[in-house]
Design a protein around this motif. Sequence first.
Motif, PDB file in Angstrom:
ATOM      1  N   SER A 134      19.725 -58.492  -5.009  1.00 13.87           N
ATOM      2  CA  SER A 134      19.025 -58.893  -3.793  1.00 13.87           C
ATOM      3  C   SER A 134      19.536 -60.256  -3.340  1.00 13.87           C
ATOM      4  O   SER A 134      20.165 -60.989  -4.112  1.00 13.87           O
ATOM      5  CB  SER A 134      17.513 -58.931  -4.023  1.00 13.87           C
ATOM      6  OG  SER A 134      17.178 -59.863  -5.030  1.00 13.87           O
ATOM      7  N   GLU A 135      19.247 -60.605  -2.086  1.00 17.17           N
ATOM      8  CA  GLU A 135      19.772 -61.842  -1.508  1.00 17.17           C
ATOM      9  C   GLU A 135      19.329 -63.075  -2.292  1.00 17.17           C
ATOM     10  O   GLU A 135      20.099 -64.024  -2.459  1.00 17.17           O
ATOM     11  CB  GLU A 135      19.320 -61.960  -0.049  1.00 17.17           C
ATOM     12  CG  GLU A 135      19.974 -63.081   0.722  1.00 17.17           C
ATOM     13  CD  GLU A 135      21.443 -62.837   1.010  1.00 17.17           C
ATOM     14  OE1 GLU A 135      22.148 -63.821   1.301  1.00 17.17           O
ATOM     15  OE2 GLU A 135      21.891 -61.669   0.916  1.00 17.17           O
ATOM     16  N   ASN A 136      18.102 -63.081  -2.779  1.00 13.74           N
ATOM     17  CA  ASN A 136      17.611 -64.234  -3.546  1.00 13.74           C
ATOM     18  C   ASN A 136      17.900 -64.115  -5.038  1.00 13.74           C
ATOM     19  O   ASN A 136      17.530 -64.994  -5.825  1.00 13.74           O
ATOM     20  CB  ASN A 136      16.112 -64.430  -3.323  1.00 13.74           C
ATOM     21  CG  ASN A 136      15.279 -63.223  -3.746  1.00 13.74           C
ATOM     22  OD1 ASN A 136      15.802 -62.294  -4.380  1.00 13.74           O
ATOM     23  ND2 ASN A 136      13.998 -63.216  -3.405  1.00 13.74           N
ATOM     24  N   GLY A 137      18.557 -63.033  -5.449  1.00 12.66           N
ATOM     25  CA  GLY A 137      18.922 -62.851  -6.841  1.00 12.66           C
ATOM     26  C   GLY A 137      17.785 -62.420  -7.748  1.00 12.66           C
ATOM     27  O   GLY A 137      17.985 -62.277  -8.962  1.00 12.66           O
ATOM     28  N   ASP A 164      18.586 -31.788  -3.541  1.00 17.60           N
ATOM     29  CA  ASP A 164      19.942 -31.743  -4.099  1.00 17.60           C
ATOM     30  C   ASP A 164      20.706 -33.048  -3.883  1.00 17.60           C
ATOM     31  O   ASP A 164      21.928 -33.074  -3.955  1.00 17.60           O
ATOM     32  CB  ASP A 164      20.722 -30.582  -3.482  1.00 17.60           C
ATOM     33  CG  ASP A 164      20.874 -30.707  -1.971  1.00 17.60           C
ATOM     34  OD1 ASP A 164      20.088 -31.456  -1.358  1.00 17.60           O
ATOM     35  OD2 ASP A 164      21.781 -30.069  -1.408  1.00 17.60           O
ATOM     36  N   GLU A 165      20.002 -34.149  -3.669  1.00 12.10           N
ATOM     37  CA  GLU A 165      20.677 -35.422  -3.461  1.00 12.10           C
ATOM     38  C   GLU A 165      21.408 -35.886  -4.719  1.00 12.10           C
ATOM     39  O   GLU A 165      20.916 -35.734  -5.823  1.00 12.10           O
ATOM     40  CB  GLU A 165      19.669 -36.510  -3.069  1.00 12.10           C
ATOM     41  CG  GLU A 165      19.102 -36.371  -1.669  1.00 12.10           C
ATOM     42  CD  GLU A 165      18.050 -37.435  -1.381  1.00 12.10           C
ATOM     43  OE1 GLU A 165      17.708 -37.603  -0.206  1.00 12.10           O
ATOM     44  OE2 GLU A 165      17.573 -38.072  -2.339  1.00 12.10           O
ATOM     45  N   MET A 166      22.570 -36.484  -4.495  1.00 11.32           N
ATOM     46  CA  MET A 166      23.324 -37.148  -5.553  1.00 11.32           C
ATOM     47  C   MET A 166      23.637 -38.553  -5.062  1.00 11.32           C
ATOM     48  O   MET A 166      24.394 -38.733  -4.111  1.00 11.32           O
ATOM     49  CB  MET A 166      24.622 -36.387  -5.853  1.00 11.32           C
ATOM     50  CG  MET A 166      24.402 -35.002  -6.437  1.00 11.32           C
ATOM     51  SD  MET A 166      23.736 -35.060  -8.116  1.00 11.32           S
ATOM     52  CE  MET A 166      25.142 -35.718  -9.006  1.00 11.32           C
ATOM     53  N   PHE A 167      23.011 -39.559  -5.704  1.00  8.00           N
ATOM     54  CA  PHE A 167      23.226 -40.930  -5.285  1.00  8.00           C
ATOM     55  C   PHE A 167      24.670 -41.348  -5.549  1.00  8.00           C
ATOM     56  O   PHE A 167      25.226 -41.076  -6.616  1.00  8.00           O
ATOM     57  CB  PHE A 167      22.281 -41.874  -6.020  1.00  8.00           C
ATOM     58  CG  PHE A 167      20.828 -41.703  -5.640  1.00  8.00           C
ATOM     59  CD1 PHE A 167      20.475 -41.077  -4.453  1.00  8.00           C
ATOM     60  CD2 PHE A 167      19.821 -42.179  -6.464  1.00  8.00           C
ATOM     61  CE1 PHE A 167      19.147 -40.928  -4.095  1.00  8.00           C
ATOM     62  CE2 PHE A 167      18.490 -42.044  -6.117  1.00  8.00           C
ATOM     63  CZ  PHE A 167      18.149 -41.413  -4.926  1.00  8.00           C
ATOM     64  N   ALA A 168      25.264 -42.071  -4.564  1.00  2.93           N
ATOM     65  CA  ALA A 168      26.668 -42.465  -4.676  1.00  2.93           C
ATOM     66  C   ALA A 168      26.868 -43.967  -4.760  1.00  2.93           C
ATOM     67  O   ALA A 168      27.731 -44.453  -5.491  1.00  2.93           O
ATOM     68  CB  ALA A 168      27.460 -41.908  -3.485  1.00  2.93           C
ATOM     69  N   SER A 169      26.085 -44.745  -3.989  1.00  2.00           N
ATOM     70  CA  SER A 169      26.282 -46.186  -3.946  1.00  2.00           C
ATOM     71  C   SER A 169      25.019 -46.849  -3.422  1.00  2.00           C
ATOM     72  O   SER A 169      24.223 -46.222  -2.713  1.00  2.00           O
ATOM     73  CB  SER A 169      27.472 -46.525  -3.039  1.00  2.00           C
ATOM     74  OG  SER A 169      27.735 -47.914  -3.041  1.00  2.00           O
ATOM     75  N   CYS A 170      24.820 -48.136  -3.769  1.00  5.72           N
ATOM     76  CA  CYS A 170      23.638 -48.864  -3.313  1.00  5.72           C
ATOM     77  C   CYS A 170      24.013 -50.266  -2.874  1.00  5.72           C
ATOM     78  O   CYS A 170      24.921 -50.877  -3.432  1.00  5.72           O
ATOM     79  CB  CYS A 170      22.572 -48.909  -4.405  1.00  5.72           C
ATOM     80  SG  CYS A 170      23.108 -49.667  -5.966  1.00  5.72           S
ATOM     81  N   ARG A 171      23.298 -50.780  -1.848  1.00  3.04           N
ATOM     82  CA  ARG A 171      23.544 -52.126  -1.356  1.00  3.04           C
ATOM     83  C   ARG A 171      22.252 -52.725  -0.791  1.00  3.04           C
ATOM     84  O   ARG A 171      21.567 -52.096   0.012  1.00  3.04           O
ATOM     85  CB  ARG A 171      24.599 -52.136  -0.240  1.00  3.04           C
ATOM     86  CG  ARG A 171      26.018 -51.901  -0.698  1.00  3.04           C
ATOM     87  CD  ARG A 171      26.554 -53.061  -1.508  1.00  3.04           C
ATOM     88  NE  ARG A 171      27.950 -52.871  -1.877  1.00  3.04           N
ATOM     89  CZ  ARG A 171      28.359 -52.232  -2.949  1.00  3.04           C
ATOM     90  NH1 ARG A 171      27.462 -51.692  -3.765  1.00  3.04           N
ATOM     91  NH2 ARG A 171      29.640 -52.118  -3.214  1.00  3.04           N
ATOM     92  N   PHE A 172      21.937 -53.955  -1.220  1.00  4.88           N
ATOM     93  CA  PHE A 172      20.889 -54.726  -0.565  1.00  4.88           C
ATOM     94  C   PHE A 172      21.454 -55.311   0.730  1.00  4.88           C
ATOM     95  O   PHE A 172      22.650 -55.574   0.849  1.00  4.88           O
ATOM     96  CB  PHE A 172      20.432 -55.889  -1.450  1.00  4.88           C
ATOM     97  CG  PHE A 172      19.360 -55.539  -2.439  1.00  4.88           C
ATOM     98  CD1 PHE A 172      18.045 -55.367  -2.027  1.00  4.88           C
ATOM     99  CD2 PHE A 172      19.659 -55.383  -3.784  1.00  4.88           C
ATOM    100  CE1 PHE A 172      17.048 -55.068  -2.934  1.00  4.88           C
ATOM    101  CE2 PHE A 172      18.667 -55.084  -4.708  1.00  4.88           C
ATOM    102  CZ  PHE A 172      17.346 -54.920  -4.275  1.00  4.88           C
ATOM    103  N   SER A 173      20.550 -55.570   1.692  1.00  7.91           N
ATOM    104  CA  SER A 173      20.952 -56.232   2.912  1.00  7.91           C
ATOM    105  C   SER A 173      19.739 -56.882   3.562  1.00  7.91           C
ATOM    106  O   SER A 173      18.606 -56.431   3.370  1.00  7.91           O
ATOM    107  CB  SER A 173      21.586 -55.247   3.900  1.00  7.91           C
ATOM    108  OG  SER A 173      21.959 -55.894   5.095  1.00  7.91           O
ATOM    109  N   GLU A 231      14.336 -57.965   3.703  1.00  4.77           N
ATOM    110  CA  GLU A 231      15.403 -57.332   2.944  1.00  4.77           C
ATOM    111  C   GLU A 231      15.161 -55.836   2.829  1.00  4.77           C
ATOM    112  O   GLU A 231      14.016 -55.379   2.803  1.00  4.77           O
ATOM    113  CB  GLU A 231      15.504 -57.961   1.554  1.00  4.77           C
ATOM    114  CG  GLU A 231      16.877 -57.823   0.934  1.00  4.77           C
ATOM    115  CD  GLU A 231      17.129 -58.880  -0.126  1.00  4.77           C
ATOM    116  OE1 GLU A 231      18.298 -59.105  -0.466  1.00  4.77           O
ATOM    117  OE2 GLU A 231      16.170 -59.487  -0.614  1.00  4.77           O
ATOM    118  N   VAL A 232      16.248 -55.097   2.770  1.00  6.00           N
ATOM    119  CA  VAL A 232      16.172 -53.649   2.681  1.00  6.00           C
ATOM    120  C   VAL A 232      17.212 -53.178   1.668  1.00  6.00           C
ATOM    121  O   VAL A 232      18.218 -53.854   1.431  1.00  6.00           O
ATOM    122  CB  VAL A 232      16.420 -53.006   4.072  1.00  6.00           C
ATOM    123  CG1 VAL A 232      17.842 -53.256   4.535  1.00  6.00           C
ATOM    124  CG2 VAL A 232      16.113 -51.512   4.053  1.00  6.00           C
TER     125      VAL A 232
END
Length: 382
Positions: A193-196, A226-235, A242-243
Amino acid sequence: MQSYGVPIYAADWIPEVAVRSKILMDPEKSEENDVDESWSSRSCIVLSGGGGEGRSGIPNVILICRVDLDTNSLSEQPLGRLVLGTDLPYRMAVHPREGGLICALQNSCRLFGWDNIIMSPREDNQAGEESEEVIQELKDVGQQLALAFNPEGSVLAAGAEDGTLRVFEWPSMNSLLNESQAHYSSVKSLTFSENGKFLVSLGGPLCRVWEVNASTAVASLSKEKDEMFASCRFSVYSAGNEVLYVAANTERGGSIITWDTKSWKRKESKPIEKNSISAFNVSPDGKLLAIGTLEGDVLILDSTRKQTNQIVKKAHLGLVTALTFSPDSRCLVSVSFDSRARLTVINKQGEKPGTRWWILAILFVFLYVVAYYFLKAKGIIP
């Protein structure tokens, strides 16, 4: 677009302060707050990749390449080239200031300094003890498939092929978390996350949210159907909120899932692409999302509406392995197994390619008509 002769697995922008003080050797302008009018022509990226440990003849390398944002081009020849023998630098994490980069090799992680890479001979330069430092806490613990620094560069996270998550203080390497069963299978993506305060790890079969200082998991984000998670990013979202974005694949194609970072509940799931997502990232200003597909396409989307602003069909000959926005969110670099790095300039929000020319054409016609009737009213023309 430039071809660098090796399959490229990872890419990132080198921090401005490191470029000035370690790469282009301009110590008088190395201070972070110093404004350099020529900075747009002095940006650099780091790439890593190669042919692995086989006898393909393709070297395993780390490359430093110049990016000229005035001409929207990548340097044909790298500024630095370091050959790593049989060790493939599969993943990497760039320190957010001047601390170099960490590469995940098959049986270890190593720290490389920018000045050692840039000052080495370009041809057949074999990495030696002076250019690298083996991180003992990540030696002989298996392949690390994900690496990430927190925004301050004071914490390092490493996710392993066997599902183990390790978090350390940096650079002391004091252990903050060592969870051998963080995931049932490989840890594929990490984001702070942005604040760590929070770290999200993505691996089979879910995402887990960790509070870093407490060294404990506070939430699990499960897939649907049937979702397969591929990547994650905070923003950072609108109004400074934050999301968390998670790129996922289904039988119907790729989608972007948005999570609330207070309740850790799913807010939205938006189908994006009929093809599977192979790479994902978020712009530093939080306004754009980038997607790379297995077919080699690159898409740039508005983060609010999830609508496509730009698409580069067949940007690469094969799957896109990594995407990275410039620090000012003006452009995007994509890389692939096809050995190529492509620089894509971001269109202004709401502006489609060619829009400016249409506006000028309409304005010209309008002025022509006005001038015609003015001259006719004055009797200058019959």
